[in-house]
Scaffold this active site. Structure first.
Site, PDB file in Angstrom:
ATOM      1  N   ASN A   1       0.868  -1.182   0.000  1.00 52.25           N
ATOM      2  CA  ASN A   1       0.000   0.000   0.000  1.00 52.25           C
ATOM      3  C   ASN A   1       0.902   1.228   0.000  1.00 52.25           C
ATOM      4  OD1 ASN A   1      -1.798   2.043   0.555  1.00 52.25           O
ATOM      5  ND2 ASN A   1      -2.328   1.328   2.623  1.00 52.25           N
TER       6      ASN A   1
ATOM      7  N   LYS B   1       0.008   4.229  -0.255  1.00 54.36           N
ATOM      8  CA  LYS B   1      -0.667   5.402   0.330  1.00 54.36           C
ATOM      9  C   LYS B   1      -0.426   6.624  -0.579  1.00 54.36           C
ATOM     10  CE  LYS B   1      -0.239   3.212   4.783  1.00 54.36           C
ATOM     11  NZ  LYS B   1      -0.095   3.336   6.237  1.00 54.36           N
TER      12      LYS B   1
ATOM     13  N   HIS C   1      -9.492   1.117   4.902  1.00 56.29           N
ATOM     14  CA  HIS C   1      -8.235   1.329   5.627  1.00 56.29           C
ATOM     15  C   HIS C   1      -8.493   2.317   6.763  1.00 56.29           C
ATOM     16  CE1 HIS C   1      -4.179   2.574   6.592  1.00 56.29           C
ATOM     17  NE2 HIS C   1      -3.754   1.488   5.985  1.00 56.29           N
TER      18      HIS C   1
ATOM     19  N   GLU D   1      -6.904   4.741   7.792  1.00 57.19           N
ATOM     20  CA  GLU D   1      -6.675   6.151   7.438  1.00 57.19           C
ATOM     21  C   GLU D   1      -7.874   6.724   6.683  1.00 57.19           C
ATOM     22  OE1 GLU D   1      -2.843   5.513   5.602  1.00 57.19           O
ATOM     23  OE2 GLU D   1      -2.007   5.042   7.581  1.00 57.19           O
TER      24      GLU D   1
ATOM     25  N   GLU E   1      -5.331  -4.896  10.687  1.00 59.53           N
ATOM     26  CA  GLU E   1      -4.334  -3.852  10.874  1.00 59.53           C
ATOM     27  C   GLU E   1      -4.639  -3.089  12.160  1.00 59.53           C
ATOM     28  OE1 GLU E   1      -2.345  -2.785   6.913  1.00 59.53           O
ATOM     29  OE2 GLU E   1      -4.034  -1.432   7.177  1.00 59.53           O
TER      30      GLU E   1
ATOM     31  N   GLY F   1       2.600   2.214  10.798  1.00 59.41           N
ATOM     32  CA  GLY F   1       3.603   3.267  10.661  1.00 59.41           C
ATOM     33  C   GLY F   1       4.328   3.612  11.951  1.00 59.41           C
TER      34      GLY F   1
ATOM     35  N   SER G   1       3.465  -2.181  10.358  1.00 60.48           N
ATOM     36  CA  SER G   1       4.907  -2.260  10.640  1.00 60.48           C
ATOM     37  C   SER G   1       5.529  -3.605  10.261  1.00 60.48           C
ATOM     38  CB  SER G   1       5.187  -1.918  12.112  1.00 60.48           C
ATOM     39  OG  SER G   1       4.819  -0.573  12.382  1.00 60.48           O
TER      40      SER G   1
HETATM   41  P1  PGA Z   1       2.910   0.265   7.619  1.00 62.48           P
HETATM   42  O1  PGA Z   1       1.415   0.479   7.060  1.00 62.48           O
HETATM   43  O2  PGA Z   1       3.418  -1.021   7.025  1.00 62.48           O
HETATM   44  O3  PGA Z   1       3.664   1.462   7.150  1.00 62.48           O
HETATM   45  O4  PGA Z   1       2.811   0.170   9.124  1.00 62.48           O
HETATM   46  C1  PGA Z   1       0.550  -0.618   6.889  1.00 62.48           C
HETATM   47  C2  PGA Z   1      -0.750  -0.151   6.303  1.00 62.48           C
HETATM   48  O5  PGA Z   1      -1.273   0.900   6.703  1.00 62.48           O
HETATM   49  O6  PGA Z   1      -1.319  -0.827   5.428  1.00 62.48           O
END
Ligand code: PGA
Length: 249
Positions: free
Chosen positions: A9, A11, A93, A95, A163, A169, A209
């Site tokens: 992803n 983003k 997601h 976000e 997640e 992140g 992560s």
């Molecule tokens: P990350 O994000 O691997 O940077 O923690 C995962 C995600 O939001 O899909």
């Protein structure tokens, strides 16, 4: 047998210059024994799909509008994603849920539209840190699964990504036991709602992560069929390390 899936992803990251990473990925992992998916910003979808060509790497969107077309400035429909070369779309997601107020009902409507357009859906669920601290994790997951996943007759077109919001992140991950507990729970919930056959065919990804150094341990957890990777999917070397770990799992 569920086909393992390494999903990246991107983003809101990446311009055309970043497609050089895709060239590396195609060269080194374009014929992997697991499924590989990249979800770039919509501006790069068409160019990325072209660049990948015949290699075995799928591309996907990061959200879609529930309607096929119309007066929705700034939105993109599932049909448009498919037309640009996408075969998947990430939905719900955390976000999108936080930044754009996307509710379970909205995610379910998006998923219906995506499936109707022939896309596979990666539907994300996960608790916040406060919800985990209050021992509400499984209740939250249960509500998100029930609310966000539309009725299904087959499980192959659905992927569920667990997640934890606090792991995205941050460099922090749940313990392997915690990941296993949630993944086993999601599997049981899917089997209860859709029956054993369909419930067992849905792939479950862990996200938050994931990096080359922790991927192998996470992939050894029961009911983990792959990963949804954010930051570490931006560099071919890192994402490649995760793909390698999944191939060896
Ligand atoms: P990350 O994000 O691997 O940077 O923690 C995962 C995600 O939001 O899909």
């Amino acid at each position: 047998m569920r086909v393992k899936l390494a999903a990246g992803n991107w983003k809101m990251n990446g311009t055309r210059a970043a497609l050089a990473e895709v060239d590396t990925l195609v060269a080194e992992h374009g014929a992997a024994s697991v499924e590989v998916l990249l979800c770039p910003p919509a501006t790069l979808l068409g160019a990325m799909a072209e660049r990948i060509g015949d290699a075995q790497i799928a591309v996907g969107g990061q959200t879609c509008h529930p309607e096929a077309s119309g007066a929705h400035t700034g939105d993109i429909s599932a049909e448009m994603l498919a037309d640009a070369g996408a075969t998947y779309v990430i939905l719900g997601h955390s976000e999108r849920r936080a930044d754009h107020g996307e509710s379970n009902d909205m995610v379910r409507a998006q998923a219906r539209a995506a499936l109707a357009a022939g896309l596979k859906c990666v539907i994300c669920v996960g608790e916040t840190e406060a919800e985990r601290d209050a021992a509400n994790t499984l209740d939250i997951i249960s509500g998100q699964l029930a609310g966000s996943i539309p009725d299904l007759s087959t499980g192959e077109s659905l992927v569920v990504a667990y997640e934890p919001v606090w792991a995205i992140g941050t460099g922090r991950t749940p313990t392997l036991d915690q990941i296993g507990e949630v993944h086993d729970y999601i599997r049981a919930e899917l089997e209860r709602r859709f029956g054993t056959g369909v419930g067992r065919s849905v792939r479950l990804l862990y996200g938050g992560s994931v990096k080359p150094s922790n991927a192998a341990d996470i992939f050894a957890v029961s009911n983990v069929d792959g990963a949804l990777v954010g930051g570490a999917s931006l560099k071919a070397a890192d994402f490649g390390g995760i793909i390698d770990a999944l191939e060896q799992a």
